[in-house]
Write an enzyme that holds these catalytic residues in place. Sequence first.
Site, short mmCIF file in Angstrom:
data_model
loop_
_atom_site.label_atom_id
_atom_site.label_comp_id
_atom_site.label_asym_id
_atom_site.label_seq_id
_atom_site.Cartn_x
_atom_site.Cartn_y
_atom_site.Cartn_z
N ASP A 140 8.47 5.88 11.51
CA ASP A 140 8.39 4.71 12.70
C ASP A 140 9.61 5.01 13.42
O ASP A 140 10.58 4.19 13.25
CB ASP A 140 8.19 3.47 11.98
CG ASP A 140 6.81 3.50 11.17
OD1 ASP A 140 5.90 3.45 11.88
OD2 ASP A 140 7.02 3.24 9.97
N ASN A 154 0.87 -1.29 -0.05
CA ASN A 154 0.05 -0.02 0.01
C ASN A 154 0.75 1.44 -0.02
O ASN A 154 0.67 2.22 0.86
CB ASN A 154 -1.07 -0.24 1.15
CG ASN A 154 -1.84 1.10 1.11
OD1 ASN A 154 -2.45 1.56 -0.05
ND2 ASN A 154 -2.44 1.41 2.28
N HIS A 173 3.16 4.50 -0.71
CA HIS A 173 2.85 5.90 -0.71
C HIS A 173 4.45 6.74 -0.99
O HIS A 173 5.34 5.95 -0.86
CB HIS A 173 2.02 6.68 0.43
CG HIS A 173 2.60 6.11 1.72
ND1 HIS A 173 3.99 6.78 1.82
CD2 HIS A 173 1.98 5.47 2.93
CE1 HIS A 173 4.10 6.45 3.34
NE2 HIS A 173 3.18 5.54 3.73
N GLY A 213 11.80 4.40 7.20
CA GLY A 213 11.57 5.44 7.64
C GLY A 213 11.61 5.86 8.86
O GLY A 213 11.42 5.26 9.71
N GLY A 236 5.97 8.27 0.81
CA GLY A 236 7.15 7.87 1.93
C GLY A 236 7.77 6.77 1.50
O GLY A 236 8.90 6.61 1.56
N HIS A 237 7.18 5.50 0.98
CA HIS A 237 7.84 4.61 0.50
C HIS A 237 8.88 4.67 -0.50
O HIS A 237 9.97 4.01 -0.42
CB HIS A 237 7.01 3.32 0.44
CG HIS A 237 6.00 2.84 1.45
ND1 HIS A 237 4.70 3.16 1.60
CD2 HIS A 237 6.40 2.20 2.67
CE1 HIS A 237 4.15 2.56 2.65
NE2 HIS A 237 5.23 2.04 3.19
O1 PAF Z 1 7.37 -0.70 8.78
C1 PAF Z 1 6.77 -1.39 8.06
O2 PAF Z 1 6.29 -1.54 7.06
C2 PAF Z 1 6.94 -3.07 8.71
O3 PAF Z 1 7.13 -2.86 10.10
C3 PAF Z 1 8.16 -3.64 8.32
C4 PAF Z 1 9.45 -2.93 8.46
C5 PAF Z 1 8.08 -3.93 6.65
C6 PAF Z 1 8.51 -5.16 8.86
O4 PAF Z 1 6.96 -5.89 8.55
#
Ligand code: PAF
Length: 285
Positions: A152, A32, A34, A149, A36-37
Amino acid sequence: MNTVKTLRELRAAVAQARAEGKQIGFVPTMGNLHAGHVSLVEIAAQRADFVVASIFVNPLQFGAGEDLDKYPRTLAADQEKLLAAGCHLLFHPDVAEIYPHGMGDQTRVSVPGVSEGLCGASRPGHFEGVATVVTKLFNMVQPDLAVFGEKDYQQLAVIRALVQDLNMPIQIIGAPTQRAEDGLALSSRNGYLDAAQRSTAPTLYRSLQAIAEELRRGARDYARLIDAAQEQQRAAGFVPDYLEIRNAVTLRPAQIDDRHLVILTAAQLGGTRLIDNLVVELPSQ
Ligand code: PAF
């Protein structure tokens, strides 16, 4: 960009890239995707020759009653974004590929200290689930570097600690939080917000900015700053979970003479749990 579902295919593709002398960068995600990713993948592509991303909604990191079942699965759109961002290989395994013997008998990785408190207190077992799957993914991909990121913030601290404690030869890169124009941190969970909640949501970041402003002006009464900011959250319609000022490196509760601080918060807006943080650097006295 190739998409593979099995560990065997993943290992073969990574081995070929290695044989060509390429540095491997890795971006684990739950999909999913966005902006940020996308920024994480772009950073990996700037620093490595061959970028692997994973999409795996990890059941081990969701608690009972959390959003595992409704977590959006958007593979086709995600593949387009990954390709455009410079990803070379997507690993998109099934649960059985990652946990072939089930999750009950799975060896767990638990990171003491930084996993405790904050989201670790509100979501028992969450960081053990994250540390376990990230360790497995690191062993599967064997990257030279991995990008996570800063949104988190506690998760990033957990990953840094686990790589250090388990002597993994992987460089961990933290990437700045991407925000919407109104300040809301981009998150896959923002999609759960209805229109009214979406317009309220930036208050979360504003409550952090209000504290940061006071800290920069010299305020050090952390409890008072936190009370006022949580009141601001409540007045906007949030149910605050936590709001804390911590040392940005150790994640221990901030001491009065700490200069490198991070303000972290989580709050519920309707049925959606939002998190955010803001690093504050104070001039040394
Ligand atoms: O940040 C996330 O999307 C998840 O916690 C990760 C690091 C992919 C682990 O499942």
